[in-house]
Design a protein around this motif. Structure first.
Motif, short mmCIF file in Angstrom:
data_model
loop_
_atom_site.label_atom_id
_atom_site.label_comp_id
_atom_site.label_asym_id
_atom_site.label_seq_id
_atom_site.Cartn_x
_atom_site.Cartn_y
_atom_site.Cartn_z
N PHE A 1 37.35 18.58 33.29
CA PHE A 1 38.08 19.34 34.29
C PHE A 1 38.56 18.46 35.43
N GLY A 2 38.24 17.18 35.38
CA GLY A 2 38.71 16.25 36.40
C GLY A 2 38.40 16.72 37.80
N GLN A 3 39.40 16.67 38.67
CA GLN A 3 39.24 17.08 40.06
C GLN A 3 39.77 18.50 40.30
N ALA A 4 39.92 19.28 39.25
CA ALA A 4 40.41 20.65 39.41
C ALA A 4 39.45 21.47 40.25
N ASP A 5 39.99 22.36 41.05
CA ASP A 5 39.19 23.20 41.92
C ASP A 5 38.43 24.24 41.10
N GLY A 6 37.14 24.38 41.38
CA GLY A 6 36.33 25.33 40.62
C GLY A 6 36.78 26.76 40.77
N ASP B 1 51.50 20.92 33.56
CA ASP B 1 51.98 19.54 33.75
C ASP B 1 51.02 18.75 34.64
N GLN B 2 50.50 19.39 35.66
CA GLN B 2 49.57 18.70 36.56
C GLN B 2 48.28 18.34 35.84
N ALA B 3 47.74 19.29 35.09
CA ALA B 3 46.50 19.03 34.34
C ALA B 3 46.72 17.94 33.30
N THR B 4 47.91 17.93 32.69
CA THR B 4 48.23 16.89 31.71
C THR B 4 48.34 15.54 32.39
N GLU C 1 46.95 14.52 35.04
CA GLU C 1 45.65 14.06 35.53
C GLU C 1 44.62 13.94 34.41
N ASN C 2 45.07 14.07 33.16
CA ASN C 2 44.23 13.90 31.97
C ASN C 2 42.99 14.79 32.02
N GLN C 3 43.23 16.09 32.13
CA GLN C 3 42.15 17.08 32.18
C GLN C 3 42.19 17.95 30.92
N PRO C 4 41.60 17.51 29.81
CA PRO C 4 41.70 18.30 28.57
C PRO C 4 41.07 19.68 28.67
N GLY C 5 40.00 19.81 29.46
CA GLY C 5 39.39 21.12 29.62
C GLY C 5 40.31 22.10 30.32
N THR C 6 40.96 21.65 31.39
CA THR C 6 41.90 22.50 32.12
C THR C 6 43.10 22.83 31.24
N VAL C 7 43.57 21.86 30.47
CA VAL C 7 44.70 22.11 29.57
C VAL C 7 44.35 23.18 28.55
N ALA C 8 43.14 23.13 27.99
CA ALA C 8 42.72 24.15 27.01
C ALA C 8 42.69 25.54 27.64
N LEU C 9 42.19 25.64 28.86
CA LEU C 9 42.16 26.93 29.55
C LEU C 9 43.57 27.44 29.80
N LEU C 10 44.45 26.58 30.24
CA LEU C 10 45.83 26.99 30.50
C LEU C 10 46.55 27.35 29.21
#
Length: 540
Positions: free
Chosen positions: A69-74, A481-484, A486-495
């Motif tokens: 999830f990188g630096q994504a806000d919880g 695009d932002q999650a991609t 920042e290389n956040q595969p978990g956030t990308v899967a949720l989106l």
């Protein structure tokens, strides 16, 4: 970190050693001792699990990396989970989402680790993943439970048919949430620990206070009666019950009470998947639920084969399931390729008709064993079956055999892991597709473009001719695009799951599929991207 509650008074010895070796004087009562010292005596620091990293699956289990999830806000991630519709239309996206949610993940900023675990487990429950949800809940020390996690923990215990799981939580759960279910859980836990008299008095008090009535109270009484010395037989009558709640579901399967099949239509599909995972249900009784769970990705192809193998050896096998099991055995053991394929065709049904997706899942590993020399009347079915289990190289062997422009050809183009060359605009135009040809051609374009298998010129040309607006931007595409980036595969899967808020593949916009496939590929999930793109052709 939230401190545990003070320990209860223990034995009557005059001194006790703390983990540091200090002695507690006998005149010091538990109330006078520093709660932090008592907490360490109950659970040493080394034995506690941090809320900074929560999840049952690590790298050895094929889980996602901890910083997915990188630096994504919880708060943002929690909102995504709450808004995700489940079950998803895509089996492969469901499998990916489960992989993300069960991984041992860093807790993101601006959210409590226990609350974030609760959000993950609640989404898993809605997906039908009762066992996975329970594992996530149990990854948090009970001393760190929040009201939200207590509520979700009750639901995971019920979804898995295990009311005993509530017993370590019942006292604090009652205080934290004031939910009526905890009042009845106290009685059930008293009974399960051998305190039958206490349990009966607690049930009587609950009845007087009308904590629960009707079948909800009767099911709790049945759990109490199942405990040591319970001494009471309770007959459950479903007459007049028109809704299957999680309370009714959990206590029924815990006590071996058959749930009328028609009640499953009163709740979400996830209840069928919980039913399939319940070990207390006989194999024959959960046939439909098991097939549904396999079609959704809750059960793998291998698990479904094991289930039918067990049915084949059982005494209560439904006739239709027994015939399917026999055909499956033939598909593996027949001496000729034609006989193997004929057995597969028997399971699938007549060529050109709609095949239950679970049947394709069931036959995946048998289909890949069929040599290319067999007489095939419909290549679409055999290729689609292989790809339900991710057997992409097995499917790719048929590239020069399947008819160009067919569904089988399109699925191989999308799924082939070794494809390196570009697909031309002419090749794309040659695809007609079975069924809704216009939609399928647009989905094929979206998949190929997302996988980078069309040139920029052909991508622009096809997008215009097929009216697939891949350049449209909105809040969802910007977040993706932002999650991609920042290389956040978990956030990308949720989106990606947010992008598929529709019950069937027919409702997934091709432009959205393009975005999802592109993003998954960019964050290192190309295998999942290929399978999702191929699934679109198989199921749309």
């Amino acid at each position: 970190m939230v401190q545990p509650l003070p320990a209860s008074p223990g034995d009557s010895s005059t001194t006790a050693a703390t983990p540091s070796g200090e002695e507690v004087p006998e005149e010091a009562t538990p109330a006078a001792i520093d709660p932090a010292i008592l907490a360490q005596y109950e659970m040493p620091l080394a034995a506690r699990r941090s809320l900074a990293l929560v999840g049952p699956a690590g790298p050895r289990e094929g889980a996602m990396r901890a910083d997915s999830f990188g630096q994504a806000d919880g708060r943002f991630l929690s909102e995504l989970m709450r808004r995700t519709a489940a079950p998803q239309p895509s089996r492969w996206l469901s499998i990916l989402l489960r992989r993300v949610l069960v991984s041992s993940l860093n807790t993101p900023t601006n959210v409590n680790g226990a609350d974030f675990a609760a959000e993950r487990a609640w989404l898993l429950l809605r997906m039908g993943e009762s066992v996975a949800a329970r594992a996530v809940v149990q990854g948090v020390d009970t001393a760190n439970y929040t009201p939200k996690l207590f509520e979700v923990a009750m639901n995971t215990a019920l979804a898995t048919g295990d009311p005993a799981e509530l017993c370590p939580l019942v006292e604090n759960g009652t205080a934290a949430t004031q939910e009526r279910g905890w009042t009845l859980a106290q009685a059930m836990c008293s009974a399960l620990s051998g305190n039958a008299a206490t349990a009966k008095s607690q049930i009587a008090a609950a009845r007087r206070r009308r904590v629960a009535t009707g079948i909800d109270l009767q099911l709790a009484q049945k759990v109490v009666g199942a405990g040591p010395g319970g001494g009471q037989a309770v007959t459950i009558e479903w007459q007049g019950v028109d809704m299957l709640s999680i309370w009714r579901f959990g206590l029924a399967i815990a006590t071996g009470v058959a749930i009328p099949p028609e009640l499953f239509s009163s709740t979400g599909e996830q209840a069928r998947y919980w039913y399939a995972l319940a070990p207390s249900i006989s194999l024959g009784e959960k046939l439909a639920a098991t097939n549904a769970a396999a079609a959704q990705g809750v059960l793998s192809s291998t698990a479904l084969v094991d289930y039918y193998s067990a049915l084949d050896e059982g005494d209560d096998t439904p006739r239709v399931a027994g015939a399917t099991a026999a055909d499956l055995r033939t598909a593996y053991t027949a001496p000729t390729a034609d006989a193997r394929y004929a057995a597969l065709r028997q399971i699938w049904g007549q060529a050109g008709t709609e095949i239950p997706y679970s049947n394709l899942v069931l036959t995946a590993h048998a289909a890949v064993r069929v040599p290319r020399g067999a007489k095939i009347d419909n290549y679409r079915d055999i290729i689609a079956s292989m790809l339900t289990a991710g057997l992409d190289r097995g499917a790719a062997r048929w590239r020069g055999t399947v008819p160009v422009g067919s569904d089988a050809w399109a699925m191989i183009l999308l799924a082939d892991p070794d494809a390196r060359g570009r697909v031309s605009y002419g090749d794309l135009s040659s695809y007609s597709g079975e069924g809704n040809a216009q939609l399928k051609q647009r989905l094929l374009f979206a998949g190929l473009a997302g996988l980078g298998r069309l040139s920029a010129e052909d991508t622009e040309r096809a997008a215009k001719s097929l009216d697939v607006r891949i350049g449209t931007t909105n809040g969802w595409t910007r977040a993706l695009d932002q999650a991609t980036g920042e290389n956040q595969p978990g956030t990308v899967a949720l989106l990606a799951a947010i992008g598929m808020q529709t019950p069937t593949w027919q409702g997934v916009p091709p432009a959205m599929l393009f975005r999802i496939v592109t993003a998954l590929r960019a964050v290192g999930l190309e295998g999942e991207a290929r399978m999702i793109a191929a699934e679109a052709i198989a199921r749309a």
